[in-house]
Write a protein that holds these residues in place. Structure first.
Motif, PDB file in Angstrom:
ATOM      1  N   GLN A   1       0.835  -1.206   0.000  1.00 17.07           N
ATOM      2  CA  GLN A   1       0.000   0.000   0.000  1.00 17.07           C
ATOM      3  C   GLN A   1       0.870   1.257   0.000  1.00 17.07           C
ATOM      4  O   GLN A   1       0.568   2.232  -0.691  1.00 17.07           O
ATOM      5  CB  GLN A   1      -0.915   0.006   1.222  1.00 17.07           C
ATOM      6  CG  GLN A   1      -2.047  -1.007   1.162  1.00 17.07           C
ATOM      7  CD  GLN A   1      -2.822  -1.075   2.472  1.00 17.07           C
ATOM      8  OE1 GLN A   1      -2.223  -1.140   3.554  1.00 17.07           O
ATOM      9  NE2 GLN A   1      -4.137  -1.055   2.386  1.00 17.07           N
TER      10      GLN A   1
ATOM     11  N   VAL B   1      -4.994  -4.789  -1.399  1.00 13.78           N
ATOM     12  CA  VAL B   1      -4.495  -3.488  -1.843  1.00 13.78           C
ATOM     13  C   VAL B   1      -5.358  -2.910  -2.963  1.00 13.78           C
ATOM     14  O   VAL B   1      -5.272  -1.718  -3.256  1.00 13.78           O
ATOM     15  CB  VAL B   1      -3.025  -3.614  -2.290  1.00 13.78           C
ATOM     16  CG1 VAL B   1      -2.470  -2.305  -2.807  1.00 13.78           C
ATOM     17  CG2 VAL B   1      -2.169  -4.093  -1.115  1.00 13.78           C
TER      18      VAL B   1
ATOM     19  N   ARG C   1      -6.319   2.207   0.472  1.00 15.81           N
ATOM     20  CA  ARG C   1      -5.259   2.855   1.239  1.00 15.81           C
ATOM     21  C   ARG C   1      -5.158   2.266   2.646  1.00 15.81           C
ATOM     22  O   ARG C   1      -6.128   1.714   3.178  1.00 15.81           O
ATOM     23  CB  ARG C   1      -5.504   4.358   1.317  1.00 15.81           C
ATOM     24  CG  ARG C   1      -5.435   5.051  -0.042  1.00 15.81           C
ATOM     25  CD  ARG C   1      -5.692   6.547   0.053  1.00 15.81           C
ATOM     26  NE  ARG C   1      -5.580   7.151  -1.261  1.00 15.81           N
ATOM     27  CZ  ARG C   1      -4.431   7.564  -1.801  1.00 15.81           C
ATOM     28  NH1 ARG C   1      -3.304   7.435  -1.113  1.00 15.81           N
ATOM     29  NH2 ARG C   1      -4.409   8.097  -3.009  1.00 15.81           N
TER      30      ARG C   1
END
Length: 231
Positions: free
Chosen positions: A137, A170, A205
């Motif tokens: 990430q 992700v 995120r």
């Protein structure tokens, strides 16, 4: 006196989120990195994750062949060939100050394509801690937020459910399969690779804030300020 960061701006890059920090690999990291690799990377029962099983080469400290000599040549070559038309960021991953793995970003003709490829690995003792997801990430966030990438691509060997899970977390989505060749100590084999891609629209995120330092110098070094300003 000039600093290494002024001479080679990628060294000034720092990405931090919670207990995890990413910095461009330095020579001072190499002894710890070699010990990490020597301690094992692969999970038993999962497919070999690399194109070449460099991590399985005979451990031959101080010898002209084997590990770590061949791997040192690869890590040093990345730095020696760093250029705007093709670059590779080899990021050492530390959790609570301990080196636990590597996160790579690679791009070719980035100013024209906006595409970054990602790859990563963790020492076996650090699997299952959530670090693999967070470091990916952080790397993808750098590519999108600081470098202006339009998408990040990656892939994993079919059957590697751990890597597949990280990609899903992700925000990567499937992007086709193809046949690739792996070079192992037992010989050359053909395997199926699942390609995946993440865009700013699908990117998931991390829950904590991400701190990035040194991105301005990195952009200047790569000649991509205009791409980010044009977003």
């Amino acid at each position: 006196m000039l600093t290494l960061e002024e001479i080679f701006p990628p060294f000034a890059l720092r990405i931090a989120c919670g207990p995890v920090e990413l910095r461009v690999l330095r020579d001072d990291d190499l002894p710890e990195l070699v010990e990490l690799v020597h301690g094992g990377i692969e999970d038993p029962g999962l497919p070999m994750p690399f194109l070449r099983d460099w991590h399985a080469e005979p451990f031959a400290l101080g010898a002209p062949a084997g590990f770590p000599t061949t791997s040192l040549a690869w890590w040093w070559t990345q730095r020696a060939t760093f250029a705007p038309h093709e670059w590779r960021l080899a990021l050492a991953v530390r959790r609570d100050g301990v080196l636990v793995g590597m996160q790579d970003l690679h791009a070719r003709d980035f100013a024209h394509t906006g595409v970054v490829a990602t790859g990563s690995w963790l020492g076996r003792a650090h699997h299952g801690s959530g670090t693999g997801t967070l470091m990916r990430q952080m790397a993808v966030g750098l590519a999108f937020d600081e470098l202006g990438a339009s998408r990040c691509e990656s892939g994993y060997i079919v059957g590697n459910h751990a890597s597949a899970a990280v990609s899903r977390k992700v925000g990567y989505t499937d992007n086709g399969r193809h046949r690739i060749v792996q070079h192992t100590q037992q010989g050359t084999v053909g395997v199926d690779e699942q390609r995946v891609v993440v865009t700013p629209a699908t990117f998931v995120r991390p829950g904590d804030d991400v701190v990035v330092e040194g991105a301005d110098g990195l952009r200047r070094f790569l000649g991509i300020e205009q791409r980010r300003e044009g977003l």
